[in-house]
Design an enzyme around this catalytic site. Structure first.
Site, short mmCIF file in Angstrom:
data_model
loop_
_atom_site.label_atom_id
_atom_site.label_comp_id
_atom_site.label_asym_id
_atom_site.label_seq_id
_atom_site.Cartn_x
_atom_site.Cartn_y
_atom_site.Cartn_z
N SER A 213 0.96 -1.02 0.08
CA SER A 213 0.03 0.00 -0.05
C SER A 213 0.80 1.28 -0.03
O SER A 213 1.64 1.53 -0.96
CB SER A 213 -1.12 0.02 1.20
OG SER A 213 -2.09 0.92 1.24
N GLU A 331 -9.20 -5.86 -3.35
CA GLU A 331 -8.62 -4.55 -2.81
C GLU A 331 -9.63 -3.75 -1.99
O GLU A 331 -9.37 -3.27 -0.63
CB GLU A 331 -7.96 -3.75 -3.80
CG GLU A 331 -6.63 -4.58 -4.19
CD GLU A 331 -5.39 -4.54 -3.62
OE1 GLU A 331 -5.48 -3.90 -2.38
OE2 GLU A 331 -4.34 -5.06 -4.14
N HIS A 425 -7.69 -5.93 0.78
CA HIS A 425 -6.41 -5.17 0.83
C HIS A 425 -5.34 -5.51 1.92
O HIS A 425 -5.82 -5.49 3.21
CB HIS A 425 -6.91 -3.53 0.89
CG HIS A 425 -5.76 -2.70 0.78
ND1 HIS A 425 -4.71 -2.64 -0.30
CD2 HIS A 425 -5.05 -1.83 1.74
CE1 HIS A 425 -3.75 -1.60 -0.15
NE2 HIS A 425 -4.10 -1.33 1.00
#
Length: 544
Positions: A213, A331, A425
């Site tokens: 990320s 995600e 995610h």
């Protein structure tokens, strides 16, 4: 050369808790450190790599920590950098708020007890450049160290303290620039690794930077940053997002200049002048800036970040190193704040897409059909931010002649799937780092089964093999072919499964949208897609 000495409790040079008789001591150029031996791994925590950026040093480039005398206790993590309190109920929130301080520029090392010239794996935590810390249990390095690598996790300045740009800061800088302090921290940490990691058994000539990320965004920044060149030799980017980036002194892609945003923040906070900003309580400033809408990002300043990431990679000016990059199927399932409110019905959705995308609307509707609006919206934002970025990284490094490996994490398990968060995610982190026991309290817990352990073991093998040699190989698992002309990838579902040409048409569609928006010059590209997309600019030469 690694040099450990065994000290009895009576020989402790620093005031500290009683140490085990076999506590490892390493003599590094930075100074001597006493850590902890845990299951064949030597762990050293809370090692300062830069001086505290407090007082007049707030919003300045980091300065390397001075060498200390005596033996430093390295059995406890250092504090996290200042950040807002965690959101209650979030699956990413730790059990309790992390201790924070401006004196937070520290790192942690996990090394095999017998390490000699081992590959080095530097983990950069995520958290939107707003939150997180290298001390989080999900980033524990013991599992990878048992696979033969020296793992390093780092802290870097976050939020307004790490990413503020302001004309007054530029005026006092020798280079006339401001912002990017968190990125400069990461670069300083990598310099510390170059100077010191051999003392822990690591090879400074074989360093892999890795992150997820915002950590993967940081990996891209480091690939693009000239000051970071030569400090690492491979890169892993998990769920990176190559979004448009503010420039220092001009409005670009629909975003005010970074300096303008800094001045606007000062006005909102009703605090004028650097002395007053530097005198503010660090935590209060961090929280107030976040509430005022300050959104930290790197700054295109012509020095640390020479251009937009897409431009750097298009020109082939990024670091020429092998890369492993990928994204997760779900995600956005845990990031629904990135989605707009849903349309009233399928007809409204289709009409909105046709109005926004013009001659590309048929392709959009074929790729993201209206028969399941929730899935269409989740996939649209996922692909625009994460899927396109991952494949673009693999393509870009391949064009440089570097081995490049693409992955797609599509693994589900009951706790996540029942919560509607299939392959969400960051779901791959506990598998890739071997930290399933360290997930936050609200995290959907994977079952403890042989199949789960086998998938985790394979991913750890792939990750550490890539760090060792630039080629991901796993014991008893399929060969992972490089991206290359066949656009090969590895899918991680129940078992690793190689494939070719992931999601046909996805990359080309997003690339066309991004290219036209870039050519227009006044539009960002990231989550403003699908039903909240502005009208797509007309075709231009050079865009697919």
């Amino acid at each position: 050369m690694i040099r450990f000495r065994i000290f009895a409790a009576a020989a402790v040079l620093l005031a500290a808790p009683a140490f085990a008789a076999d506590a490892p001591v390493v003599e590094a150029p930075a100074g001597a450190l006493r850590g902890e031996a845990v299951g064949g791994v030597n762990v050293f925590r809370g090692i300062p790599y830069a001086q505290p950026p407090v007082g007049r040093q707030r919003w300045r480039a980091p300065v390397a920590a001075a060498r200390w005398d005596g033996v430093r206790d390295a059995t406890r993590f250092g504090p996290a950098c200042h950040q807002p309190p965690p959101r209650p109920g979030s699956i990413y929130s730790p059990a309790e708020a992390l201790p924070t301080s401006e004196d937070c520029l520290s790192l942690n090392v996990w090394a095999p007890a017998d390490a000699r010239g081992a590959p080095v794996f530097v983990w950069i935590h995520g958290g939107s450049l707003v939150a997180g810390s290298g001390r989080e249990a999900m980033y524990d390095g013991a599992a990878l160290a048992r696979k033969g690598v020296v793992m390093v996790s780092i802290n870097y300045r976050l939020g307004v303290l790490g990413w503020l740009a302001h004309p007054d800061l530029g005026a006092e800088s020798d280079d006339g620039v401001s912002g990017n302090y968190g990125l400069l921290d990461q670069i300083e940490a990598l310099r510390w690794v170059q100077r010191n990691i051999a003392a822990f058994g690591g090879d400074p000539g074989n360093v892999t930077i890795a992150g997820e990320s915002a950590g993967a965004l940081s990996v891209m920044y480091l690939l693009a940053a000239p000051p970071a060149r030569g400090l690492f030799h491979r890169a892993i980017a998990q769920s990176a997002y190559m979004i448009s980036t503010p420039a220092l002194r001009e409005s670009v892609h629909g975003t005010p200049s970074a300096e303008e945003a800094g001045v606007a923040l000062s006005r909102k906070l009703e605090v004028r002048g650097l002395p007053r900003l530097r005198a503010m309580d660090a935590q209060a400033l961090t929280v107030q800036a976040a509430l005022a809408g300050f959104f930290p990002l790197g700054v295109v300043d012509g020095r640390v970040l020479p251009a937009q990431l897409v431009e750097v990679f298009d020109r082939g000016d990024q670091a020429p190193v092998p890369i492993l990059a990928g994204f997760n199927d779900g995600e956005i399932r845990s990031l629904r704040f990135l989605l707009p409110p849903p349309p009233a019905d399928a007809a409204t959705y289709e009409a909105t897409i046709r109005a926004a995308y013009g001659e590309l609307s048929d392709a959009m509707l074929a790729r993201y059909p209206p028969d399941n609006l929730d899935e269409a919206m989740l996939a649209t934002t996922r692909d625009a931010m994460y899927g396109w970025t991952a494949e673009r990284l693999a393509r870009s490094q391949t064009a440089l002649g570097q081995p490049s490996y693409l992955y797609y994490f599509d693994h589900g398990y009951p706790a996540a799937d029942d919560a509607g968060m299939h392959a969400f995610h960051a779901a791959e982190i506990p598998y890739a780092l071997g930290t399933g026991a360290g997930t936050p309290p609200n995290w959907p817990v994977p079952p403890d089964t042989g199949a789960e352990r086998a998938l985790a073991a394979a991913m750890q093998d792939y990750w550490t093999s890539f760090a060792r040699s630039g080629a991901p190989v796993a014991d008893g698992a399929p060969d992972w072919p490089p991206y290359g002309e066949s656009r090969a990838y590895m899918a991680f579902d129940g078992t690793p499964t190689p494939g070719e040409h992931l999601m046909p048409g996805m990359f080309e569609l997003v690339e066309t949208v991004v290219c036209r928006r870039r050519a227009h010059g006044g539009l960002p590209w990231h989550w403003n897609v699908g039903i909240i997309s502005p009208p797509l600019p007309d075709e231009v030469d050079g865009c697919p």
